[in-house]
Design an enzyme around this catalytic site. Structure first.
Site, PDB file in Angstrom:
ATOM      1  N   CYS A  12     -10.964   3.773  38.595  1.00 15.03           N
ATOM      2  CA  CYS A  12     -12.183   2.890  39.083  1.00 15.03           C
ATOM      3  C   CYS A  12     -12.110   1.513  39.213  1.00 15.03           C
ATOM      4  O   CYS A  12     -13.022   0.816  38.561  1.00 15.03           O
ATOM      5  CB  CYS A  12     -13.521   3.452  38.058  1.00 15.03           C
ATOM      6  SG  CYS A  12     -15.166   3.313  38.968  1.00 15.03           S
ATOM      7  N   GLY A  13     -11.207   0.940  39.813  1.00 12.55           N
ATOM      8  CA  GLY A  13     -11.092  -0.441  40.197  1.00 12.55           C
ATOM      9  C   GLY A  13     -11.908  -0.848  41.385  1.00 12.55           C
ATOM     10  O   GLY A  13     -12.774  -0.265  41.526  1.00 12.55           O
ATOM     11  N   THR A  14     -11.424  -1.853  41.967  1.00  7.76           N
ATOM     12  CA  THR A  14     -11.851  -2.189  43.160  1.00  7.76           C
ATOM     13  C   THR A  14     -12.141  -1.123  44.454  1.00  7.76           C
ATOM     14  O   THR A  14     -13.481  -1.017  44.680  1.00  7.76           O
ATOM     15  CB  THR A  14     -11.004  -3.288  44.096  1.00  7.76           C
ATOM     16  OG1 THR A  14     -10.636  -4.405  42.985  1.00  7.76           O
ATOM     17  CG2 THR A  14     -11.805  -3.929  44.992  1.00  7.76           C
ATOM     18  N   GLY A  16     -11.953   2.259  43.591  1.00  4.57           N
ATOM     19  CA  GLY A  16     -12.888   3.340  43.016  1.00  4.57           C
ATOM     20  C   GLY A  16     -14.356   3.072  43.242  1.00  4.57           C
ATOM     21  O   GLY A  16     -14.926   3.777  43.531  1.00  4.57           O
ATOM     22  N   ARG A  46      -8.604   4.064  32.178  1.00  6.50           N
ATOM     23  CA  ARG A  46      -8.063   3.693  31.150  1.00  6.50           C
ATOM     24  C   ARG A  46      -8.668   3.458  29.794  1.00  6.50           C
ATOM     25  O   ARG A  46      -8.586   3.883  28.512  1.00  6.50           O
ATOM     26  CB  ARG A  46      -6.993   2.714  31.611  1.00  6.50           C
ATOM     27  CG  ARG A  46      -5.841   3.008  30.451  1.00  6.50           C
ATOM     28  CD  ARG A  46      -4.467   1.946  31.041  1.00  6.50           C
ATOM     29  NE  ARG A  46      -4.493   2.014  32.415  1.00  6.50           N
ATOM     30  CZ  ARG A  46      -3.486   1.019  33.060  1.00  6.50           C
ATOM     31  NH1 ARG A  46      -3.100   0.101  32.518  1.00  6.50           N
ATOM     32  NH2 ARG A  46      -3.081   1.321  34.023  1.00  6.50           N
ATOM     33  N   ILE A 138      -7.746   1.334  59.070  1.00  4.03           N
ATOM     34  CA  ILE A 138      -7.432   1.630  60.184  1.00  4.03           C
ATOM     35  C   ILE A 138      -7.062   3.098  60.569  1.00  4.03           C
ATOM     36  O   ILE A 138      -6.154   3.583  59.834  1.00  4.03           O
ATOM     37  CB  ILE A 138      -6.201   0.677  60.857  1.00  4.03           C
ATOM     38  CG1 ILE A 138      -6.323  -0.743  60.519  1.00  4.03           C
ATOM     39  CG2 ILE A 138      -6.003   0.990  62.337  1.00  4.03           C
ATOM     40  CD1 ILE A 138      -5.304  -1.607  60.942  1.00  4.03           C
ATOM     41  N   GLU A 192      -1.373 -11.759  44.979  1.00  2.25           N
ATOM     42  CA  GLU A 192      -1.519 -11.529  43.610  1.00  2.25           C
ATOM     43  C   GLU A 192      -0.886 -12.389  42.769  1.00  2.25           C
ATOM     44  O   GLU A 192      -0.067 -13.101  43.432  1.00  2.25           O
ATOM     45  CB  GLU A 192      -1.176 -10.009  43.524  1.00  2.25           C
ATOM     46  CG  GLU A 192      -2.078  -8.923  44.060  1.00  2.25           C
ATOM     47  CD  GLU A 192      -1.673  -7.420  43.655  1.00  2.25           C
ATOM     48  OE1 GLU A 192      -1.402  -7.338  42.515  1.00  2.25           O
ATOM     49  OE2 GLU A 192      -1.598  -6.853  44.666  1.00  2.25           O
ATOM     50  N   ASP A 203       5.890  -3.670  49.494  1.00  4.49           N
ATOM     51  CA  ASP A 203       4.677  -2.955  49.983  1.00  4.49           C
ATOM     52  C   ASP A 203       4.849  -2.422  51.378  1.00  4.49           C
ATOM     53  O   ASP A 203       4.599  -1.280  51.843  1.00  4.49           O
ATOM     54  CB  ASP A 203       3.512  -3.813  49.911  1.00  4.49           C
ATOM     55  CG  ASP A 203       2.335  -3.307  50.308  1.00  4.49           C
ATOM     56  OD1 ASP A 203       1.712  -2.610  49.856  1.00  4.49           O
ATOM     57  OD2 ASP A 203       1.950  -3.530  51.682  1.00  4.49           O
ATOM     58  N   LYS A 207       5.079   1.672  53.197  1.00  6.44           N
ATOM     59  CA  LYS A 207       4.230   2.004  54.477  1.00  6.44           C
ATOM     60  C   LYS A 207       5.158   2.351  55.658  1.00  6.44           C
ATOM     61  O   LYS A 207       4.770   3.418  56.470  1.00  6.44           O
ATOM     62  CB  LYS A 207       3.477   1.014  54.706  1.00  6.44           C
ATOM     63  CG  LYS A 207       2.325   0.878  53.801  1.00  6.44           C
ATOM     64  CD  LYS A 207       1.607  -0.679  53.904  1.00  6.44           C
ATOM     65  CE  LYS A 207       0.341  -0.943  52.755  1.00  6.44           C
ATOM     66  NZ  LYS A 207      -0.013  -2.174  53.053  1.00  6.44           N
TER      67      LYS A 207
END
Lengths: 437, 437
Positions: A12-14, A16, A46, A138, A192, A203, A207
């Site tokens: 449940c971060g950004t 979530g 957590r 997208i 970050e 990253d 993908k």
């Protein structure tokens, strides 16, 4: 209206929190589109006490026991927005084997061990959807795994990492070096605190593996992807690109081709490359993503939009949730993994690329002949060559060479031999070239 | 491998022939993706003897009895590439009621009477797919009808007609007038001998109806679409646009909004409009198509590719064939029509638009005040105004006004009153403005 479809949300971060918010705001529309309401059965986090702002949700739904939540009989769909390999993999394998449908945004896990998830989905006969794992909002994976299934995709070229695209766009616009542009990106929240996964291309490589798997009906993992980041792109490289009417982008490229024995094969790679300013991908600025797809019958297609951020990622997650919820109500499952082609993945050395090479050379007779001889020995054909005086003076000259397509190993060996030539003072810039020129 | 899935192909023109060719070339791949081979059960044509070049097909498969072919028990999927309202409608309704799955590229029929097809599909419990009906090979309808179902689409803005885009691109590039650019398009095969459906916006309006229906979960028909073509776009209009840093495109626009009573409603329209050169749609040149989608959570998305042509259209048709064939093997049906929202469609007068107006006025005191008074009386707010000397001299001046957003009826009434003013020698150009400015 039927019984609710019940979701377990893992994380449940950004993203979530945005999923929770949208589920609440759009509940009537989502229910109408699915034919049954969506309900959150629980949210695994957590730490329960953490400040998550004002979420339109009963706090009693939070739990630290993810596995317990997943196993509950009243959970139909598991939505994973935790990220990382473990414990996400164990959780999702458990969920899929138990016949739950899974929606995940976890590109690292899919690229590292997508096979384990697909196998578990087949075992439990449930759906595994992951639109949010590549290029955020997208709609890209569904077109690849469905709309283009009547066609033969030959190449996918994408800008799939917003952080590096922001940095390279800034370097192009201002002439700044990498370090300076990274600093700006960090300040503005586009990078970050530890930018390694983005700037070193990890990253984008994850993908690329996902895109290649779908495009070529072949299991491609992160380890199959040749990866170079943008940390070594210099202001001089960007200036060279500009002088050629180009810009530099971190591209993920998945291409169909043949191996040394003429058998069909694919190559998958992530690296910075020059592309002409006239190419549709060149105008993809800031943190936007875009993916360019080439197929035999469809020709050229491009998909463009926001590749990251809470709301765009949540939009993709919820699109998948609607699809798997509908399937559950209908008692069906979408097409499973399509990996029948099982094409071999070629090593980078065999990938066909083009190089742009800028050399500082001595300005005397025989130099061009010697340089050209190196290219010829490696069977690399030169497309254009431009010679001019060096900026620094000292009787040196600058030689800018763009090659035709050749195996990457031959191009790398050519550059290696050029570095050893007496008359070559330095190799000022080496960049691959994509998208014509 | 399971029993073959058998297709009836209705029509064998450019697209149909390409479908036959791709079915033949890709047969092994298509079978692997579906889990069963595809077979052509028959091809309905008007004249059997016609020269269709070298098609990889048994000539005995051709028939002039379309209805007989559709009714055959061994036909699972009906693929319609005939076009037009009748007899296509009767054939497809018959096929759907009989429980066949239907794949069609027929935008005119879908826009004219899509409801009849959707109802027949519900009755027969079969699939109705029509990806090829809008924007050719661009996977667009599936994203709208599936990927974005967790989001709230607010606006769709598209360039969906290649002929008019070719003509307007040529007018922008060369300064040519409409007639001259149309002639060039006809010579190059981008415009048909009778270009009415394209240049008058009928083709784009049909596509706008299909897009709006999917985006807003509401049945929208061709009759609901306000339609203006490009025949009255002049070289002077294009020059005006250029002077504003804009270009002119024939846009289809489907937008969510509110009606006069503040209730949610949609407006759907096709007309030429100025858009800034910096807008992603501005660089969509020649006969390419692109559709720009705005959604609450996803933000801005764009889909780009070839909107017409035998191969791109056939690619979209076959993608649908793979999907419906898989569904048949699994004994399932995809999500049916989603029209639960049933939003009212606002008349054009209520649509919120912006105008760019270029006036030839007398150059004397009080002119600007009089002109500004007309705008104020219709409650239209002026965004920018620029006054300069007229080209022709004669003591006249040119006044270029760009408004803020206002109801189209108020803007039209403003222009009407301006035409009647003594001091306005002529209204040189009136264009709507989209995409910021």
């Amino acid at each position: 209206m039927k019984q609710p479809v019940r979701l377990a949300l893992l994380g449940c971060g950004t993203v979530g929190a945005e999923v929770v918010r949208l589920l609440h705001e759009q509940s009537a529309d989502l229910a109408a589109r699915i034919g049954a309401p969506l309900e959150i059965a629980g949210i695994a986090v957590r730490r329960i006490g953490r400040d998550r702002g004002e979420l339109p949700i009963d706090p009693a739904l939070f739990t630290t026991d993810a596995l317990g939540l997943i196993k509950r009989d009243d959970v139909d769909v598991v939505v994973e927005v935790v990220g990382g390999i473990e414990p996400a993999r164990s959780w999702l394998v458990e969920a899929l084997r138990a016949g739950k449908s899974v929606v995940t945004a976890n590109k690292a896990l899919l690229a590292e061990d997508g096979g384990a998830l697909h196998d578990a989905a087949a075992e439990g006969d449930g759906d595994l959807y992951y639109e949010a794992s590549v290029a955020g909002a997208i709609p890209l994976l569904r077109p690849l795994r469905e709309s283009l299934h009547g066609d033969r995709i030959t190449r996918v070229t994408g800008i799939v990492n917003g952080t590096t695209n922001f940095i390279l766009s800034a370097m192009h616009a201002t002439g700044a070096g990498f370090a300076e542009a990274l600093e700006e990106a960090t300040e503005l929240g586009y990078a970050e605190a530890d930018p390694t996964a983005d700037v070193e291309g990890f990253d984008a490589a994850a993908k690329a593996a996902i895109l290649a798997s779908l495009a070529f009906h072949t299991r491609v993992g992160a380890a199959d992807v040749h990866r170079e980041g943008i940390t070594e792109v210099t202001a001089a490289d960007v200036a060279s690109a500009k002088a050629m009417g180009c810009t530099i982008k971190l591209l993920c490229i998945a291409a169909r081709g043949t191996d040394g024995q003429g058998r069909e094969a694919v190559s998958v790679r992530v690296h910075p490359a020059m592309i002409p300013l006239t190419h549709p991908l060149a105008s993809v600025g800031d943190a936007f993503n875009a993916v360019f797809v080439e197929a035999d019958a469809a020709g050229q297609l491009m998909f463009y939009g926001r590749g990251a951020g809470g709301a765009p990622t949540a939009s993709a997650v919820l699109g998948d949730v609607v699809a798997v919820a509908r399937n559950r109500l209908a008692g069906v499952r979408s097409a499973s993994e399509s990996a029948y082609a099982a094409l071999p993945v070629r090593p980078m050395g065999e990938a066909l690329t083009r190089y742009h090479i800028s050399l500082d050379v001595a300005d005397r007779p025989g130099v061009l002949e010697a340089v050209a001889g190196v290219f010829a020995r490696h069977d690399v054909s030169i497309a254009t060559v431009r010679q001019g005086p060096a900026d620094g003076g000292k009787g040196d000259a600058v030689l800018v060479i763009v090659t035709h397509v050749a195996p990457d190993a031959a191009l790398a060996a050519t550059v290696g031999e050029l570095r050893g030539l007496d008359i070559v003072r330095s190799v000022a810039s080496v960049l691959r070239v994509e998208g014509g020129l």
